[in-house]
Design a protein around this motif. Structure first.
Motif, PDB file in Angstrom:
ATOM      1  N   ASP A 181       0.815  -1.206   0.000  1.00  0.00           N
ATOM      2  CA  ASP A 181       0.000   0.000   0.000  1.00  0.00           C
ATOM      3  C   ASP A 181       0.852   1.260   0.000  1.00  0.00           C
ATOM      4  N   VAL A 185      -3.737   3.715   2.837  1.00  0.00           N
ATOM      5  CA  VAL A 185      -5.196   3.607   2.964  1.00  0.00           C
ATOM      6  C   VAL A 185      -5.677   3.455   4.397  1.00  0.00           C
ATOM      7  N   HIS A 188      -6.824   6.889   6.338  1.00  0.00           N
ATOM      8  CA  HIS A 188      -7.772   7.765   5.660  1.00  0.00           C
ATOM      9  C   HIS A 188      -9.168   7.551   6.229  1.00  0.00           C
ATOM     10  N   GLY A 191     -10.497   3.968   3.308  1.00  0.00           N
ATOM     11  CA  GLY A 191      -9.438   3.392   2.492  1.00  0.00           C
ATOM     12  C   GLY A 191     -10.036   2.249   1.707  1.00  0.00           C
ATOM     13  N   ARG A 193      -9.029  -1.004  -0.683  1.00  0.00           N
ATOM     14  CA  ARG A 193      -7.925  -1.858  -1.116  1.00  0.00           C
ATOM     15  C   ARG A 193      -8.469  -2.912  -2.067  1.00  0.00           C
TER      16      ARG A 193
END
Lengths: 557, 185, 104
Positions: A181, A185, A188, A191, A193
């Motif tokens: 990453d 993420v 935040h 995030g 993924r």
């Protein structure tokens, strides 16, 4: 518009940006005429990217998913020259800040941006902000899917969203398409993924409630696997819960991370899933064709086959130690063997980190045109990236970057410092950060020494808002104000590699401004003496703990 | 406080009832949410339309079974920057199917009108100078929208699909008026 | 520099609306970018009056407020806090010049 390998605005996008500029032009007119008070005007200018800082207005220009065409970068150079003082600052959220903009010029500057399909919408204010991605997206070896497709889809959904334009607080979303990453993420508000499940389907892990600042928190997984076409419905559900229940009584407790913390991840999940259940399969479901049409625009350029091993490059590597070091630190592997990803370091020794003059920006645009398919990326570590450079072209790119002052072989090293603008610019800051970065950078200027020290991320914030991401620095430095004196609090062991997202631990009492370099030097010495085979600074710290570092620092300062 | 609809300033025919005052037998009566919950049956049993004024923390879901019997719902913006009522509005229109008058009160400023209209508000209390003129233009300030709401406007996404699959459709070729648009004053 | 230790000196400051430039209220009630032309209030009561005056002249500026200053032996005034010093004087380092390009 010349061909780009990322989303191209169509007439709909252009119309919306143009209409927004005209709306803002009228709002500025009304403000200057006294028809709007500052209180009424403030959210309007913030959601058009205009902050009022210490010395002037600052315009924060959105660079969606950190991706720029050379044409766009040239326009930024032009705008910086015409409406500002001929330079700009690349930020930790992949945006560009111009620090000396006049309010009366702002509509014209925005109109100029619109000419190259750029804008400053929602880069500030209590709205959904610029959606950031992995700056190696579309080029990295370990990528499952290009996250920028989803950044663009979310960008459109979030722009001028009628329900979410007056949130309790700002809202930041980041997307990663790779297990490594590089988009941070987990710190935040949301995030995303991308990952592939056992059935071979690609979907999102949705992570909520991460963030730095006053109360740093690592995000919790809201949903393990979300089908891609349901992304907007899920986001809408989450934002609605936040809009309805996020705290509005206290500015410092208004982010979604506080809501998640207060009601618990389990309850948050329940609320979101219940709302989502009503929305899924509704108007926000993304038709496959819509996703496809956007994904196609991010299709990587058809790169001509180029040799993976080049005699001239090997020879130069042996002859020129600076080139060899630069290859090690600033050049990364690419999907294709005959290419590399090149990072232009915007951290020359002693310079304000992340700044570029108009001339430098134009120089970068020229290099991109000649050697990188006309494309540039902005990393959230305040550097610029050329995503597709042929191995054969590495020497000429290195020389060209050298002429611009952007070839320092320090990417990821101790002088590749991330620093917020700090008290020199920012009305929120308690202390300066740029002079601190400069003094550290000057002290460790020797490339040989930097490469010996190895990977070490120093991140500096001038206040608790943590725009310098100090919580996740291997060495984090936070400027504080004690009785009018600037002091710096040092923390160790922060990190944002996925799976190792960690917040740094404070070392001890804050140190004086003129002792920071000594403190960092003591930290580095402790590491060098104690390190094991192949250990980076942060690895040694994890192995031996804080005490040896603490002892050394406080003996020195 | 002037009351606006898209057609212009209008008289407010509604009678705001204090929580303590007796419920009149007929007439257009606007009550608080508290009063509504206490006296719902009595209010619905009378002749004459009923309206409810909600705080922005009141759960709109509670009105689910009554939306067809209410003619006015007033939502509140304690400060213009407090955006909770936007969510309440959308839930009322889109989830609960409310079709009566949806009024914005409190911190209501003309620059928020495009958002408010898209969320389903159709009347506005505001003292701001120039509000009426701005309201007349607010629906067309942005000819392109990205998000679907109950206002039925075709999103850029939808228009792109249509364009790809047939002859071109420009943003100005709006689809037929939705129920909301057709509702009028 | 001998500082005035009474601590009651202040000036009124704001950012100019059109361009954000730091300005100070002068004796004639106009906004000037020059700190040395700022009207100085020498006690609490005058400061209150100065702020009131700044607020009535606020049409062309954003959010006027008082800045504590000190006066040296020569009568030159300087803000006391670091933030206000920077606001008045500018960046504490050299920003890169418009044409900063190093030649190899």
């Amino acid at each position: 518009m010349p061909d780009t390998h990322f989303y191209r605005y169509d007439d709909y996008d252009r119309t919306l940006v143009a209409e927004r500029v005209e709306q803002f032009r009228d709002q500025v007119r009304r403000r200057l005429a006294g028809e709007l008070t500052e209180e009424q005007f403030k959210p309007l200018r913030l959601t058009n990217g205009l902050y009022l800082q210490l010395h002037a207005y600052m315009l924060r220009i959105a660079i969606p998913y950190g991706t720029l065409s050379s044409r766009q970068l040239r326009k930024l150079a032009d705008i910086a020259r015409k409406y500002d003082r001929g330079y700009g600052h690349f930020t930790t959220r992949q945006n560009l800040q111009l620090n000396w903009i006049k309010l009366e010029d702002a509509p014209d500057a925005l109109a100029a941006l619109a000419e190259v399909d750029m804008h400053a919408m929602q880069t500030s204010g209590n709205v959904i902000r610029n959606v950031t991605a992995d700056h190696f997206a579309g080029a990295a070896i370990d990528e499952i899917e290009d996250p920028r497709i989803w950044c663009e889809i979310v960008r459109q959904w979030s722009t001028l969203h009628p329900e979410f334009s007056f949130l309790p607080r700002k809202f930041k979303i980041a997307v990663t398409g790779s297990p490594n990453d590089r988009a941070a993420v987990r710190v935040h508000d949301i995030g995303l993924r991308l990952w592939r499940n056992a059935e071979g389907e690609v979907g999102f892990e949705v992570i909520v409630g991460g963030g730095l600042g006053r109360t740093p928190m690592i995000g919790k997984t809201l949903r393990e696997f979300l089908p891609k076409d349901e992304l907007l419905a899920y986001l809408e559900a989450t934002l609605r819960i936040y809009n309805r229940y996020g705290r509005r009584d206290n500015l410092y407790k208004a982010r979604i991370k506080i809501l998640v913390h207060e009601i618990g991840a389990e309850k948050m999940r329940e609320e979101v899933e219940a709302e989502y259940a009503e929305m899924k399969d509704g108007a926000l479901k993304l038709p496959a064709e819509t996703i496809e049409a956007i994904a196609r625009q991010f299709a990587p350029p058809a790169l001509p086959h180029r040799p993976a091993v080049v005699g001239a490059v090997e020879a130069l590597k042996l002859e020129d130690r600076d080139f060899a070091l630069w290859l090690k630190s600033n050049v990364s592997p690419h999907r294709m063997a005959g290419y590399r990803i090149v990072t232009a370091s915007l951290k020359p020794a002693g310079a304000p980190p992340g700044d570029a003059s108009s001339v430098q920006m134009e120089g970068v645009a020229d290099i991109a045109d000649a050697y990188s398919q006309g494309e540039i990326r902005v990393s959230h570590e305040q550097n610029l990236v050329f995503p597709h450079v042929a191995v054969e072209d590495l020497p000429v790119v290195w020389l060209a970057l050298g002429r611009l002052g952007f070839a320092e072989a320090n990417v990821g090293k101790i002088t590749d410092i991330i620093a917020c603008p700090g008290l020199d610019y920012c009305a929120l800051a308690n202390a300066r950060s740029i002079p601190v970065a400069q003094s550290i950078s000057n002290h460790f200027a020797s490339l040989a020494r930097q490469h010996d020290i190895g990977d070490l991320k120093i991140k500096i914030s001038g206040c608790i808002n943590a725009c310098g991401h100090h919580h996740v620095g291997h060495i984090g430095i936070l400027g504080v104000d004690k009785n009018g004196v600037e002091l710096y609090q040092i923390s160790l062991g922060g990190d944002v590699d996925f799976g190792k997202t960690a917040l740094g631990t404070i070392l001890g009492p804050a140190v004086a401004a003129d002792k920071v370099v000594e403190a960092v030097d003591a930290l580095v010495s402790t590491y060098l003496e104690a390190r094991g085979e192949g250990e980076r600074f942060v690895d040694t710290y994890r192995r031996i703990g804080a005490q040896p570092f603490k002892d050394r620092v406080y003996a020195a300062v | 406080m002037p009351l606006f609809r898209e057609t212009g300033v209008v008289e407010d025919p509604w009678q705001r009832l204090d929580d303590e005052a007796p419920v009149p037998a007929d007439g257009m009566v606007l009550v608080s949410f508290t009063r509504w919950r206490e006296a719902r049956a009595a209010l619905l049993a009378r002749r004459g339309p009923v309206g409810v004024a909600l705080a922005n923390t009141d759960p709109v879901e509670t009105l689910a079974s009554d939306t067809s019997r209410l003619d006015l719902i007033v939502l509140n913006f304690p400060k213009f920057s407090d955006g909770r009522a936007y969510s309440q509005a959308r839930l009322l229109r889109e989830r609960l199917g409310y079709q009566g008058e949806l009024r914005a009160a409190g911190g209501v400023l003309l620059d928020q009108l495009p958002f408010m209209l898209r969320c389903g508000f159709d009347s506005f209390e505001s003292e701001q100078k120039g509000f009426g003129e701005a309201l007349a233009k607010a629906r067309t300030l942005f000819s392109v929208v990205y998000q679907p709401t109950e206002d039925g406007r075709a999103t850029a996404s939808l228009l792109r699909l249509k364009r790809r699959n047939s002859t071109s459709v420009t943003p100005s070729e709006a689809p037929a008026l939705s129920e909301a648009e057709a509702r009028g004053p | 520099m001998a500082k005035n230790l009474s601590g009651d000196l202040s000036v009124a400051s704001a950012n100019r609306l059109t361009d954000g430039v730091v300005v100070f209220l002068d004796d004639s009630g106009e906004w000037t970018a020059r700190l040395d032309r700022a009207a100085v209030a020498r006690d609490k009561r005058s400061a209150e009056i100065l702020l009131e005056r700044a607020k009535t002249e606020a049409f062309s500026v954003v959010d006027p407020f008082l800045v504590a200053v000190a006066e040296d032996g020569d009568g030159a005034i300087e803000p006391i806090s670091l933030r206000e010093k920077i606001r008045a004087a500018g960046l504490t380092f050299d920003a890169i010049a418009a044409d900063a390009v190093r030649y190899a």
